[in-house]
Design an enzyme around this catalytic site. Structure first.
Site, mmCIF file in Angstrom:
data_model
loop_
_atom_site.group_PDB
_atom_site.id
_atom_site.type_symbol
_atom_site.label_atom_id
_atom_site.label_comp_id
_atom_site.label_asym_id
_atom_site.label_seq_id
_atom_site.Cartn_x
_atom_site.Cartn_y
_atom_site.Cartn_z
ATOM 1 N N HIS A 65 8.849 -18.725 -10.311
ATOM 2 C CA HIS A 65 9.594 -17.812 -11.196
ATOM 3 C C HIS A 65 9.356 -16.376 -10.748
ATOM 4 O O HIS A 65 8.267 -16.012 -10.321
ATOM 5 C CB HIS A 65 9.269 -18.018 -12.681
ATOM 6 C CG HIS A 65 7.885 -17.627 -13.121
ATOM 7 N ND1 HIS A 65 7.534 -16.329 -13.417
ATOM 8 C CD2 HIS A 65 6.772 -18.366 -13.342
ATOM 9 C CE1 HIS A 65 6.266 -16.292 -13.813
ATOM 10 N NE2 HIS A 65 5.774 -17.507 -13.772
ATOM 11 N N ASP A 175 0.837 -14.260 -10.374
ATOM 12 C CA ASP A 175 1.661 -15.023 -11.308
ATOM 13 C C ASP A 175 2.985 -14.275 -11.493
ATOM 14 O O ASP A 175 3.040 -13.316 -12.249
ATOM 15 C CB ASP A 175 0.920 -15.179 -12.638
ATOM 16 C CG ASP A 175 1.705 -15.915 -13.703
ATOM 17 O OD1 ASP A 175 2.713 -16.566 -13.363
ATOM 18 O OD2 ASP A 175 1.302 -15.820 -14.883
ATOM 19 N N GLU A 207 10.589 -16.576 -17.151
ATOM 20 C CA GLU A 207 9.610 -17.605 -17.505
ATOM 21 C C GLU A 207 8.600 -17.076 -18.497
ATOM 22 O O GLU A 207 8.188 -17.780 -19.425
ATOM 23 C CB GLU A 207 8.900 -18.087 -16.228
ATOM 24 C CG GLU A 207 8.028 -19.329 -16.428
ATOM 25 C CD GLU A 207 6.574 -19.029 -16.798
ATOM 26 O OE1 GLU A 207 5.821 -19.983 -17.056
ATOM 27 O OE2 GLU A 207 6.187 -17.839 -16.828
ATOM 28 N N GLU A 208 8.186 -15.820 -18.302
ATOM 29 C CA GLU A 208 7.095 -15.260 -19.099
ATOM 30 C C GLU A 208 7.462 -15.008 -20.557
ATOM 31 O O GLU A 208 6.589 -14.735 -21.379
ATOM 32 C CB GLU A 208 6.600 -13.958 -18.469
ATOM 33 C CG GLU A 208 6.006 -14.104 -17.072
ATOM 34 C CD GLU A 208 4.687 -14.870 -17.046
ATOM 35 O OE1 GLU A 208 4.237 -15.312 -18.123
ATOM 36 O OE2 GLU A 208 4.130 -15.027 -15.950
ATOM 37 N N ASP A 230 3.521 -22.530 -9.706
ATOM 38 C CA ASP A 230 3.102 -21.452 -10.602
ATOM 39 C C ASP A 230 1.593 -21.248 -10.516
ATOM 40 O O ASP A 230 0.845 -22.194 -10.243
ATOM 41 C CB ASP A 230 3.499 -21.782 -12.050
ATOM 42 C CG ASP A 230 3.665 -20.539 -12.920
ATOM 43 O OD1 ASP A 230 3.265 -19.434 -12.489
ATOM 44 O OD2 ASP A 230 4.205 -20.664 -14.036
ATOM 45 N N HIS A 314 -2.237 -12.340 -16.140
ATOM 46 C CA HIS A 314 -1.723 -11.659 -17.333
ATOM 47 C C HIS A 314 -2.554 -10.414 -17.626
ATOM 48 O O HIS A 314 -2.938 -10.126 -18.766
ATOM 49 C CB HIS A 314 -1.671 -12.599 -18.540
ATOM 50 C CG HIS A 314 -0.523 -13.565 -18.455
ATOM 51 N ND1 HIS A 314 0.272 -13.887 -19.528
ATOM 52 C CD2 HIS A 314 -0.008 -14.254 -17.409
ATOM 53 C CE1 HIS A 314 1.212 -14.738 -19.144
ATOM 54 N NE2 HIS A 314 1.049 -14.978 -17.850
#
Length: 352
Positions: A65, A175, A207-208, A230, A314
């Site tokens: 993604h 990510d 996606e997030e 991922d 993240h």
């Protein structure tokens, strides 16, 4: 040494809904390989498609993604401060005192996150409502004159560097530019290989913020098998008993709250990794990947994730190990070389 395609992708800015830089890079690479046809859906996911000779052949889809977690401008105060909200799962503490980039219509401008001093706060913890992004403006009017608009993307510079351990590196957007890079590598590797199935390989959007691009793409292409690439969070730096760690191989995500791995698919991956001496780690996560949304679409899709272990995702920077990338690549290529219409049908029936 990390291949150039990954460093290029790590450096690009692209939060959910603002993936155009990443999509442009991927499209330019796909255009070099004429055995594929480039297709997109209406949300902006992009894929290279190589059809099998048999029009009834099964469809195997591979996807990273494009979007990374980041911030969005949601307000401008009378003093010229910007109010921001997260796009994806982020904690406010990560951003205190960070120098950030605001992507305006006039170009990128710098700012620094300020917050209410701890001794003036009524509650501990940092909510995004406590934060302001100071771009040096003295008023709302001046901030607007800088080109700032509501909805602007806000991100941080990439701190990309290798650690003293040459196998490990630090970067933003591991990510999930890992998944985008590996998808492009696989596209190149299988360009001249005739496969008994249609291969669809690329990356999704958003996606997030809810696995949105995967849903539209899976509905569009209707794959029989969906392999997600991922990055996944590992906590081996703090917990020696944690499932998953750097330098121990790719992650086989056997459980997350939205996807219990198909037992036949798990047995296939486990057997294949042992046969080819590919390092694999069984993994459990409390977050989901695009595989989760594919699982229950179109009467059910064989869907799983080939995960890259990563620490501190993240946030503004994460860490990965090049050896894990090597194992993920080996696993993806081995799976793609092994799948056949007969095997795919057997896998479908193995859970019934």
């Amino acid at each position: 040494m990390l291949k150039k395609v990954y460093k290029d992708l790590f450096d690009l800015a692209g939060t959910s809904g603002n993936e155009k830089n990443v999509r442009g890079y991927m499209k330019a690479d796909m255009e070099k390989y004429p055995n594929y046809k480039i297709e997109t859906d209406r949300l902006g996911s992009i894929f290279a498609v190589k059809k099998a000779k048999d029009p009834k052949a099964p469809i195997v889809m591979v996807a990273g993604h494009m979007d990374e977690v980041g911030l969005i401008v949601v307000g401008i105060t009378s003093l010229g401060m910007l109010k921001v909200e997260p796009q994806g799962g982020l904690n406010g503490e990560v951003f205190i005192s960070q120098v950030l980039n605001v992507y305006t219509k006039n170009g990128v401008i710098k700012g620094v996150i300020g917050a209410i001093p701890p001794h003036l706060k009524k509650e501990q913890g940092t909510a995004f409502s406590d934060l302001v992004l100071d771009i040096g403006a003295t008023s709302k009017e001046e901030a607007l004159s800088f080109g700032v608009s509501l909805g602007d993307m806000v991100l941080y510079d990439n701190p990309f560097c290798y650690t003293k351990n040459p196998n490990r590196l630090i970067s933003k957007s591991i990510d999930n530019r890992y998944g985008c890079g590996l998808a492009l590598e696989a596209m190149r590797a299988f360009h001249d290989i005739e496969l008994p199935y249609t291969l669809i390989i690329g990356a999704t959007v958003q996606e997030e913020v809810g696995l949105r691009g995967a849903e539209t793409s899976v509905n569009y292409f209707k794959p029989d098998v969906f392999l997600v690439l991922d990055a996944s969070p590992v906590n081996d730096a703090l917990d020696k008993d944690a499932l998953g760690g750097l330098g121990k191989g790719f992650l086989l995500r056997m459980y997350d709250p939205k996807n219990i791995m198909h037992q036949g698919l798990m047995a296939f991956f486990t057997k294949l990794s042992k046969k080819h001496n590919i390092k694999m780690q069984h993994f459990v996560s409390m977050g989901g990947t695009d595989a989760a949304v594919a699982l229950d679409l179109n009467e059910g899709v064989l869907a799983t994730t080939i995960g890259l272990p990563a620490r501190y995702i993240h946030s503004t920077a994460a860490m990965m190990d090049l050896r894990d990338l090597d194992e993920a690549r080996k696993m993806l290529y081995t799976v793609l070389k092994t799948l056949s219409p007969k095997l795919i049908q057997e896998l479908k029936e193995s859970n019934s």
